[in-house]
Each structure stands twice: as structure tokens, then as C-alpha cells.
Design an enzyme around this catalytic site. Structure first.
Site, PDB file in Angstrom:
ATOM      1  N   GLU A  51       0.827  -1.213   0.000  1.00  0.00           N
ATOM      2  CA  GLU A  51       0.000   0.000   0.000  1.00  0.00           C
ATOM      3  C   GLU A  51       0.858   1.258   0.000  1.00  0.00           C
ATOM      4  O   GLU A  51       1.859   1.332   0.729  1.00  0.00           O
ATOM      5  CB  GLU A  51      -0.887  -0.016   1.248  1.00  0.00           C
ATOM      6  CG  GLU A  51      -2.213   0.633   1.044  1.00  0.00           C
ATOM      7  CD  GLU A  51      -3.078  -0.160   0.080  1.00  0.00           C
ATOM      8  OE1 GLU A  51      -3.075   0.163  -1.127  1.00  0.00           O
ATOM      9  OE2 GLU A  51      -3.753  -1.105   0.522  1.00  0.00           O
ATOM     10  N   HIS A  52       0.430   2.214  -0.796  1.00  0.00           N
ATOM     11  CA  HIS A  52       1.147   3.495  -0.919  1.00  0.00           C
ATOM     12  C   HIS A  52       2.598   3.269  -1.353  1.00  0.00           C
ATOM     13  O   HIS A  52       3.517   3.892  -0.822  1.00  0.00           O
ATOM     14  CB  HIS A  52       1.071   4.304   0.389  1.00  0.00           C
ATOM     15  CG  HIS A  52      -0.235   5.047   0.521  1.00  0.00           C
ATOM     16  ND1 HIS A  52      -0.493   6.202  -0.183  1.00  0.00           N
ATOM     17  CD2 HIS A  52      -1.348   4.775   1.238  1.00  0.00           C
ATOM     18  CE1 HIS A  52      -1.726   6.623   0.122  1.00  0.00           C
ATOM     19  NE2 HIS A  52      -2.261   5.768   0.960  1.00  0.00           N
ATOM     20  N   SER A  85     -25.984   7.057 -16.894  1.00  0.00           N
ATOM     21  CA  SER A  85     -25.718   6.067 -15.855  1.00  0.00           C
ATOM     22  C   SER A  85     -26.976   5.728 -15.092  1.00  0.00           C
ATOM     23  O   SER A  85     -27.834   6.592 -14.872  1.00  0.00           O
ATOM     24  CB  SER A  85     -24.664   6.604 -14.884  1.00  0.00           C
ATOM     25  OG  SER A  85     -24.755   5.948 -13.639  1.00  0.00           O
ATOM     26  N   ALA A 142     -15.964   3.527  -1.079  1.00  0.00           N
ATOM     27  CA  ALA A 142     -15.543   2.456  -0.175  1.00  0.00           C
ATOM     28  C   ALA A 142     -14.056   2.149  -0.306  1.00  0.00           C
ATOM     29  O   ALA A 142     -13.552   1.245   0.357  1.00  0.00           O
ATOM     30  CB  ALA A 142     -16.358   1.196  -0.452  1.00  0.00           C
ATOM     31  N   GLU A 179      -7.741   9.378 -15.583  1.00  0.00           N
ATOM     32  CA  GLU A 179      -7.990   9.790 -14.201  1.00  0.00           C
ATOM     33  C   GLU A 179      -7.091  10.965 -13.790  1.00  0.00           C
ATOM     34  O   GLU A 179      -7.556  11.929 -13.183  1.00  0.00           O
ATOM     35  CB  GLU A 179      -7.789   8.605 -13.252  1.00  0.00           C
ATOM     36  CG  GLU A 179      -8.097   8.960 -11.812  1.00  0.00           C
ATOM     37  CD  GLU A 179      -8.597   7.790 -10.978  1.00  0.00           C
ATOM     38  OE1 GLU A 179      -9.016   6.764 -11.540  1.00  0.00           O
ATOM     39  OE2 GLU A 179      -8.563   7.916  -9.743  1.00  0.00           O
ATOM     40  N   ASP A 191      -4.814   0.570  -9.081  1.00  0.00           N
ATOM     41  CA  ASP A 191      -6.229   0.240  -9.235  1.00  0.00           C
ATOM     42  C   ASP A 191      -6.558  -0.190 -10.668  1.00  0.00           C
ATOM     43  O   ASP A 191      -7.263  -1.180 -10.889  1.00  0.00           O
ATOM     44  CB  ASP A 191      -7.101   1.460  -8.871  1.00  0.00           C
ATOM     45  CG  ASP A 191      -6.651   2.123  -7.581  1.00  0.00           C
ATOM     46  OD1 ASP A 191      -6.051   1.431  -6.739  1.00  0.00           O
ATOM     47  OD2 ASP A 191      -6.883   3.338  -7.427  1.00  0.00           O
TER      48      ASP A 191
HETATM   49  C1  GLA Z   1      -5.261   4.842  -4.105  1.00  0.00           C
HETATM   50  C2  GLA Z   1      -4.562   5.131  -5.425  1.00  0.00           C
HETATM   51  C3  GLA Z   1      -3.605   3.990  -5.763  1.00  0.00           C
HETATM   52  C4  GLA Z   1      -2.656   3.694  -4.619  1.00  0.00           C
HETATM   53  C5  GLA Z   1      -3.448   3.496  -3.331  1.00  0.00           C
HETATM   54  C6  GLA Z   1      -2.557   3.304  -2.130  1.00  0.00           C
HETATM   55  O1  GLA Z   1      -6.101   3.734  -4.234  1.00  0.00           O
HETATM   56  O2  GLA Z   1      -5.493   5.293  -6.473  1.00  0.00           O
HETATM   57  O3  GLA Z   1      -2.883   4.327  -6.936  1.00  0.00           O
HETATM   58  O4  GLA Z   1      -1.698   4.702  -4.490  1.00  0.00           O
HETATM   59  O5  GLA Z   1      -4.297   4.615  -3.078  1.00  0.00           O
HETATM   60  O6  GLA Z   1      -1.831   2.133  -2.247  1.00  0.00           O
END
Ligand code: GLA
Length: 406
Positions: A51-52, A85, A142, A179, A191
Site C-alpha cells: 500500500e502506498h 448512468s 468504499a 484519471e 487500481d
Molecule cells: C489509491 C490510489 C492507488 C494507490 C493506493 C494506495 O487507491 O489510487 O494508486 O496509491 O491509493 O496504495
């Protein structure tokens, strides 16, 4: 009422995929007055670990979930891009040749942005017009990447309608560009990669340096295990600003260590590297990124050495360590995330952590399948005792990435 009997702890299931695709087709026909050329979809994701770190060229291990975003679409003999939508009154009707960053507001910018991001592949198309009906079933807000699912379903539809010849990785990159450059939101690529490239029954080992991937067997159900998602429903406040600030801290760290990204700082002794950073906050941010990348390597190594069941204690410990690092060093958790994780651990989860960007959103817990309900009950009870709103629970079932449905 005992927590296990509380209706709030019922595990919600995603709508069945083929029925959901049929629904999207019907919605299109009802709205536009004719049948679509096809239906495409892309899933939301949870990140199991890593994460991150994506924006520092790190390693991640996400998986697609069974909630998907559907795009029913048809090409038209015009240049109008019309987007509607099932979840919103907001519609888009714009000349597709005039798309530019800033030209579209709100959720349709994630759809229009993909067409804009794919423009370099569009040379010979005589017209660019298309009608798109979106039916998004990834829970919003979420932290389960509903926007990536929207972009990636759109990219599949556009590829098929215009026969652009893009590959999956091109569509991942187009979704990221949509995005960041068109919709003006921050994302590091985790993501979109998960939404397009995931394989059913597998987690996705993702190297963010080049977006190369490898499916990793992750069939928990067959081993009597489950990954419980808790959507804390905690309000995402200051998410964008905090996300940008964390990225800036990590960029500063790379600069101080004299490396292009923190991924390149991996080799040396951790303490020696950290000692070179005077700023206490930047030092903690760096420790998170460097240790998190190592945790992904260790997690992957354990999965390569046997089944999840065989290594469940070690895998759970890595999930716990990841959360603690995000809470203490990276400071992206909020009380509801910590409470969900603590309650899951106390109720017998093998490991638990927040997933996604943080500041609200969801947690995951690796649990015995037959304890998913009681762990959810314990979390619900803790939320109620602390005056938090009721959370929502799902099982993370490793699902197939983006593709055509009808
Ligand atoms: C969000 C961002 C991802 C990633 C996560 C943390 O979901 O869209 O690119 O940086 O935070 O891991």
C-alpha cells in the site's frame, strides 16, 4: 441482539455477473431506444498488500473483487459522445472531437477521459460518436476503486467499438491518464492494473516499475479461508490533499537518498538509509515505503513456497505489520479503520489491514471461512459501541479482470 444475528453483519454479495450484464443491456435499450452493440465490464479491487508504494515504483499484490462496473455501448454515425448512468441523473452529450481536460465535470469525466486518452490510437475512424450506458455496482466511496472500474469498463468498450488494436496494458495506461490528466484526480496505477489484468482465482503480483504482472494462486475458499472486506463507511475527508502530501513526502525522500524512486533505495541496510534523512516525518514515510515493499516480497515468497493455509500465520503477520506501518509511519488511517482492524484481530482474524488509499474506505481481514460472520459481527459491535455508523461487509472473491460480457 447478538452481533452475529445483527442484520448489519450479513455479508453482501455482488450481483451475479451475467444477470448484471443483461440488466445493463436492458437499461441501454430503455434509455437510448435501441439495442447496444455489446456490454463490457471491469471489476473493483482490494489490495492485499503493497500500500502506498505504487507511485514509488513499488510492488503490490491486489486482486479484483466480484463487484463490477458495466458499460453497455453502441457506435453511432455521428461525433457525439453520449453517456448516461443508472446511478446518476447527470448525463453527458458532447462533441467527441472537442474533448480536452477541463471540458467535462463529475463522473462522466472518467468516461470521456478514456476516449481522450486513447486519441493517439484513433487515426482512421471516420466518426467517433458512441452511446454508453454505465451501470456501476462497485460500492462508491468504499476505497474499492469504483472509478478505476468505470474507466476500465469504458476502455474495453471503446477498444471494441472502434477496433483500436490496443492491448490490455495500453488500456491500463489510458485509464490512468484519464484519471490523472483528464479527470484531475491522483492515482498511482495500482487500481487500473488490478481492474484490467486480474485473473479469476488469483491475486496479481504487480511491479509498478513497468506494470508487469504475474498471477498468484489465491483460492482461499478451497482452503477454508476467506478475505473479509469491511467498508467502514467512514467519511473520506481531505483524501486528495493528504494523498498528494504523502506522494510529495515520498518524492522528497527519494531526492534525499539520491535515487529516482524509493524502489531504487532497496538494497542498502534500512537503518543506514533512514539515518541519512534528518526530517523525522519524511524518515517515517520512507520507512513505510521501504518496509512495505519488503513485505510484499516476503508475502509473495510465502505464497510461492506453499498454500495460503500452510503459511497463514506468516501471511497474517505481514498484513498486520502493513497496517501498523500505515497507521504509525505513513499516517493514512482514521479511527474507524483502526477499530475495524483491531476488532478483526481480537475476534480471531489471522491478520487485518486497511486497503486502498486510507482516510476512510475499507479494511480486509484474513479469516477462517466459517468465522467470517462472527468476525464481521465483532466489528459491527465495536462500531456500534464507539458510535460509528454501521459498516458493510463483503467477501473478496478473486475475480476476472476487464472483458466483454455480451
Ligand atoms: C489509491 C490510489 C492507488 C494507490 C493506493 C494506495 O487507491 O489510487 O494508486 O496509491 O491509493 O496504495
Amino acid at each position: 441482539m447478538s452481533p452475529a444475528a445483527d442484520p448489519a453483519t450479513v455479508l453482501s454479495a455482488a450481483p451475479e455477473r451475467s444477470a448484471a450484464a443483461e440488466r445493463a443491456e436492458t437499461l441501454f435499450t430503455e434509455s437510448f431506444g435501441y439495442a447496444p452493440d455489446g456490454v463490457w465490464s471491469a471489476p473493483g479491487r482490494v489490495n492485499i498488500i503493497g500500500e502506498h508504494v505504487d507511485y514509488q515504483d513499488g510492488l503490490c499484490l491486489p486482486m479484483a473483487i466480484s463487484h463490477r462496473c458495466f458499460a453497455a455501448a453502441a457506435r453511432t454515425p455521428t461525433d457525439r459522445l453520449r453517456v448516461r448512468s443508472a446511478q446518476s441523473e447527470v448525463v453527458l452529450d458532447i462533441d467527441a472531437r472537442e474533448l480536452a481536460p477541463g471540458a467535462v465535470d463529475g463522473w462522466p469525466s472518467y468516461v470521456a477521459g478514456v476516449l481522450w486518452a486513447l486519441r493517439s490510437y484513433i487515426s482512421g475512424a471516420s466518426t467517433l460518436g458512441m452511446d454508453i450506458m454505465i451501470d456501476g455496482q462497485v460500492p462508491l466511496g468504499a476505497g474499492l476503486s469504483s472509478s478505476a472500474a468505470l474507466e476500465c469498463a469504458t476502455a474495453e468498450a471503446i477498444e471494441a467499438l472502434l477496433s483500436l488494436g490496443t492491448g490490455p496494458l495500453d488500456r491500463v495506461r489510458a485509464a490512468i491518464t484519464a484519471e490523472t490528466e483528464f479527470a484531475g484526480a491522483s492515482t498511482g496505477g495500482l487500481d487500473q492494473s488490478a481492474s484490467v489484468l486480474s485473473r479469476e482465482g488469483h491475486a496479481l503480483f504487480l511491479d509498478c516499475r513497468d506494470l508487469s504482472t504475474r498471477p498468484v494462486p489465491w483460492d482461499l475458499a478451497a482452503q477454508g479461508l476467506a478475505l473479509l472486506i469491511t467498508d467502514t463507511r467512514a467519511e473520506h475527508s481531505h483524501v486528495d490533499g493528504e494523498y498528494t502530501a504523502r506522494r510529495a513526502d515520498s518524492e522528497r525522500a527519494a531526492e534525499l537518498l539520491g535515487v529516482p524512486t524509493l524502489r531504487d533505495a532497496g538494497g542498502e541496510d534500512l537503518e543506514a538509509q533512514l539515518a541519512r534523512i534528518d526530517d523525522e516525518v519524511v524518515r517515517r514515510r520512507t520507512r513505510h515505503v521501504l518496509t512495505e515493499i519488503r513485505r510484499v516480497e516476503e508475502f509473495d515468497a510465502l505464497l510461492g513456497a506453499g498454500t495460503v493455509r500452510e503459511h497463514v500465520a506468516g501471511l497474517g503477520a505481514l498484513l498486520d505489520a502493513s497496517h501498523d506501518s500505515l497507521r504509525d509511519d505513513y499516517e493514512v488511517t482514521v479511527p474507524a479503520l483502526d477499530a475495524a482492524v483491531d476488532a478483526a484481530r481480537a475476534a480471531g482474524a489471522h491478520g487485518a489491514r486497511m486497503t486502498g488509499g486510507g482516510f476512510g474506505g475499507s479494511t480486509i481481514a484474513l479469516v477462517e471461512a466459517d468465522q467470517a460472520q462472527s468476525v464481521a459481527g465483532a466489528i459491527a459491535q465495536e462500531f456500534s459501541a464507539r458510535g460509528f455508523g454501521a459498516p458493510e461487509f463483503f467477501l473478496a472473491l478473486p475475480s476476472e479482470g476487464a472483458g466483454q460480457d455480451r
